[in-house]
Design a protein around this motif. Sequence first.
Motif, PDB file in Angstrom:
ATOM      1  N   GLU A 362       2.341   7.529  -8.327  1.00  0.00           N
ATOM      2  CA  GLU A 362       3.573   7.975  -7.668  1.00  0.00           C
ATOM      3  C   GLU A 362       3.360   9.264  -6.820  1.00  0.00           C
ATOM      4  N   GLN A 363       3.137  10.163  -7.853  1.00  0.00           N
ATOM      5  CA  GLN A 363       2.894  11.546  -7.215  1.00  0.00           C
ATOM      6  C   GLN A 363       1.947  11.701  -6.038  1.00  0.00           C
ATOM      7  N   ALA A 364       0.860  11.011  -6.007  1.00  0.00           N
ATOM      8  CA  ALA A 364       0.152  10.898  -4.871  1.00  0.00           C
ATOM      9  C   ALA A 364       0.532  10.399  -3.757  1.00  0.00           C
ATOM     10  N   PRO A 370      -2.482   7.317   1.674  1.00  0.00           N
ATOM     11  CA  PRO A 370      -2.267   5.683   1.820  1.00  0.00           C
ATOM     12  C   PRO A 370      -2.889   4.994   0.804  1.00  0.00           C
ATOM     13  N   ASP A 371      -4.083   5.325   0.151  1.00  0.00           N
ATOM     14  CA  ASP A 371      -4.796   4.697  -0.713  1.00  0.00           C
ATOM     15  C   ASP A 371      -3.679   4.521  -2.096  1.00  0.00           C
ATOM     16  N   ALA A 372      -3.166   5.771  -2.184  1.00  0.00           N
ATOM     17  CA  ALA A 372      -2.070   5.653  -3.454  1.00  0.00           C
ATOM     18  C   ALA A 372      -0.858   4.957  -3.277  1.00  0.00           C
ATOM     19  N   GLN A 373      -0.604   4.818  -1.973  1.00  0.00           N
ATOM     20  CA  GLN A 373       0.666   3.972  -1.573  1.00  0.00           C
ATOM     21  C   GLN A 373       0.410   2.121  -1.735  1.00  0.00           C
ATOM     22  N   SER A 375      -2.103   1.230  -3.676  1.00  0.00           N
ATOM     23  CA  SER A 375      -2.274   0.835  -5.044  1.00  0.00           C
ATOM     24  C   SER A 375      -0.929   0.528  -5.619  1.00  0.00           C
ATOM     25  N   LEU A 376       0.110   1.189  -5.365  1.00  0.00           N
ATOM     26  CA  LEU A 376       1.513   1.064  -5.863  1.00  0.00           C
ATOM     27  C   LEU A 376       1.954  -0.413  -5.566  1.00  0.00           C
ATOM     28  N   ARG A 377       1.862  -0.706  -4.048  1.00  0.00           N
ATOM     29  CA  ARG A 377       2.252  -1.882  -3.484  1.00  0.00           C
ATOM     30  C   ARG A 377       1.492  -3.195  -4.257  1.00  0.00           C
ATOM     31  N   LYS A 378       0.396  -3.087  -4.481  1.00  0.00           N
ATOM     32  CA  LYS A 378      -0.340  -4.200  -5.134  1.00  0.00           C
ATOM     33  C   LYS A 378      -0.052  -4.080  -6.797  1.00  0.00           C
TER      34      LYS A 378
END
Length: 386
Positions: A362-364, A370-373, A375-378
Motif C-alpha cells: 500500500e505504501q508503494a 504501477p506494479d504495486a497498484q 499487485s493490490l488489485r490482484k
Amino acid sequence: MLLLCCLTGCKPTLDQLPEQQLIDQALQGNGAAAVRLAKKREQQADFSAALNWYQKALDAGITTELAAFIALKQQQHGFLATAAYLEQYLQQQQALNAAEVDLAAEYGLWHHVTEQIKSPPQRSNASCSLTLQPVVQSRAGSRQLQLLQQQWQQDPQLSALSVCFLPEIRVNSTELQCSHQVKQRIQCQYQVLMPFVAKGGFSQLLLVAGEGNANYNNGIVQLAQSSSFEVFRHEFAHILGFIDEYSLTTQVAQAECNSDKIRPNLLTDKSQLESYLKYWQLQRHQVQLHPVDSCNQAGKQAYAPVRALSFMRSHEAEVPDLYFQLMQKVLTRPELIMPVQYFYAYLARQQQDWRSWALLMEQAAKQGYPDAQESLRKAVTIPTAP
C-alpha cells in the motif's frame, strides 16, 4: 639499581621489575602491571597477548586503557566484533564517562549516545519528487553523510534536482551489522529497517555504513562510510535508471542488455535510436552515440548517447549536460521509480508475513508505482497462502 633499592628500602618501579615479577603482579590483580605488559606485547607485535593483558587491566579497573584496547581489538578482530564486545562492556557499567560515550558513538551503540542529529536543509514537500531516508550505524557514517549532503548542496547540477533528504536514522551497528570487507560489496541486515520502511514518507533508503564497495539495489543506496561524493553521485544515478558504462557482470548484463526497457544512458543496439529519441523527447542532434563496454558479457555492443567520458563510466568524470537533462526528465515521473517499500513487500512475502506485505505494498502504491497498484488489485483480500 635493584640492589640499591634493597639496601635502602625503596620500592622498585614497574619498569625495573623482571618480566616474571611483572607477570606475577599482573596476575594478582595489579592493573598497572597488566598495562605495562600490554604495551610491551603490543610493541613486540604479540597482539593476542597484548589484548589479554589489556583485558586484565580493564578487569582491575584501569578504564583509561579502554580506548587503546578497543583500537587494538578492531585491528585484530574487525569493527563488528569490537562493537559487540564494547556493547557488552558498556552494559556492565553503572554510568558512562565522556570517553566511554564517545566510543559508543564511534561504534554505533546509539542507545548510549545523546548527541543531537543535524537535519539537512529541506525543501518544501511539494518540491520533492524523490525523498531519501539516510541511515547510519556509526559516528563515522554520520559525519560522512553530513559531508555528502553539503557537497550535494554545493553541486550546481544535483542541488537543482527535486530531491530531498530526511534527517538520518541511527541504527545500532550490532543490529544493522554492515560488513567491513575491502573490495567486496557491502552487505547489511536490511530486515531490521522494516519498521522504518513501513512508516513510509520516503521512496529510497540511503545507507552510509560499513566499508567495501558501494552499490545500489532494490531502492537501497549502500555507501561505505568513507565513500566519496563522486561515488555517491554515481550510485544515486542508478536510482534514476542509469546503467554502468563499464563492463557489467555476466548476470547483470544478461538481464539488462536483453531487456526492452529504455534506459537514460544506454542503448543496447543502434536500432533503438528512434525509440530512444521518442521516449525521452530528444532531437537527433542532441545524441551522439558512443560505444561502451556495458554489454560485453552479453555479447552485445552497447552505446552511450554522449561521446564525452561520463560519471557512469568513471566516477570522477563530469555529469554531461544531456545526462542532467535526462535526470530531470526521470524525476518528472517519480512514480515509475521503484520505491524501497515494494522490495520490502517482497521480503515480507518470502516470510509469508501477509499483513506486512499488504502494508508495504500500500505504501508503494500510494507513491504511484504501477506494479504495486497492480499487485493490490490482484489481491482483493490479504492472501493466506503464496
